[in-house]
Design a protein around this motif. Structure first.
Motif, mmCIF file in Angstrom:
data_model
loop_
_atom_site.group_PDB
_atom_site.id
_atom_site.type_symbol
_atom_site.label_atom_id
_atom_site.label_comp_id
_atom_site.label_asym_id
_atom_site.label_seq_id
_atom_site.Cartn_x
_atom_site.Cartn_y
_atom_site.Cartn_z
ATOM 1 N N ASP A 36 25.800 39.142 -20.869
ATOM 2 C CA ASP A 36 25.368 40.210 -19.962
ATOM 3 C C ASP A 36 24.924 39.602 -18.633
ATOM 4 O O ASP A 36 23.779 39.179 -18.479
ATOM 5 C CB ASP A 36 24.239 41.020 -20.602
ATOM 6 N N GLN A 87 19.398 38.914 -25.585
ATOM 7 C CA GLN A 87 20.095 39.327 -26.779
ATOM 8 C C GLN A 87 21.605 39.237 -26.617
ATOM 9 O O GLN A 87 22.297 38.986 -27.576
ATOM 10 C CB GLN A 87 19.699 40.746 -27.146
ATOM 11 N N ASN A 88 22.092 39.442 -25.391
ATOM 12 C CA ASN A 88 23.525 39.355 -25.144
ATOM 13 C C ASN A 88 23.751 38.330 -24.034
ATOM 14 O O ASN A 88 23.600 38.641 -22.855
ATOM 15 C CB ASN A 88 24.091 40.719 -24.750
ATOM 16 N N ALA A 89 24.096 37.122 -24.431
ATOM 17 C CA ALA A 89 24.261 36.035 -23.466
ATOM 18 C C ALA A 89 25.417 36.280 -22.505
ATOM 19 O O ALA A 89 25.548 35.573 -21.505
ATOM 20 C CB ALA A 89 24.470 34.720 -24.203
ATOM 21 N N ALA A 128 21.780 41.054 -17.017
ATOM 22 C CA ALA A 128 20.516 40.631 -17.625
ATOM 23 C C ALA A 128 20.099 39.265 -17.089
ATOM 24 O O ALA A 128 18.906 39.022 -16.848
ATOM 25 C CB ALA A 128 20.647 40.589 -19.148
#
Length: 169
Positions: free
Chosen positions: A5, A1-3, A8
């Motif tokens: 991050d 969802q958050n490139a 992640a």
């Protein structure tokens, strides 16, 4: 969802490497490498990504690059137990048992868990110390791990140790 991050990306890389272990599909190594490199592109000092690249290299039996990545991780985070384990793995595979022992001991001192116990057990097994290898592998199994495959692998290794001593039943 958050490139953006980076953490992640590292978690995804770790999941891909675990999947490679579970289903013995080396194509996951390339996927994990790309993901770890994405994390490094976001922050070049991401210790998890450096450690992950050491893991990928070691899994491919590219031991010198594995050591180089792991050394970078340790330089940034001296308490990185996983990087010491990967340094020990590479040393063991290249036949430097004393170096492997030193790195595994550092790992064990930082975090006594399934990963450090099982590595120590394997080194003892390779060196012919079956009794102590069995003790450490039992500790690894008792410690458990977040993934059932890790504990199952230790049980299989214990079976191999027992089989090598003639304990067939």
């Amino acid at each position: 969802q958050n490139a953006q991050d980076e953490h992640a990306w590292v978690q995804l890389g770790d999941a891909l490497m675990q999947k490679a272990r579970e289903i013995a599909d080396v194509s996951y190594y390339s996927r994990a490498e790309a993901v770890y490199r994405q994390a490094l592109a976001l922050r070049s000092t991401n210790v998890g990504a450096l450690t992950g690249l050491a893991w990928v290299s070691g899994a491919r039996h590219e031991f010198e690059p594995s050591m180089a990545w792991a050394r970078q991780a340790v330089a940034l985070e001296p308490q990185n137990h996983a990087a010491y384990g990967l340094l020990g793995d590479a040393a063991l595979e290249m036949g430097d048992y004393e170096e492997a022992l030193e790195q595994y001991q550092k790992m064990l001192d930082i975090r006594p868990d399934l990963s450090s116990y099982s590595r120590g057990a394997h080194l003892l097994f390779v060196r012919g110390d079956m009794r102590r290898a069995m003790v450490l592998m039992h500790k690894a199994i008792a410690a458990g791990a977040p993934y059932a495959e890790n504990t199952a692998w230790c049980r299989a290794q214990l079976a191999l140790i027992l089989w090598s001593t003639g304990a067939l039943l």
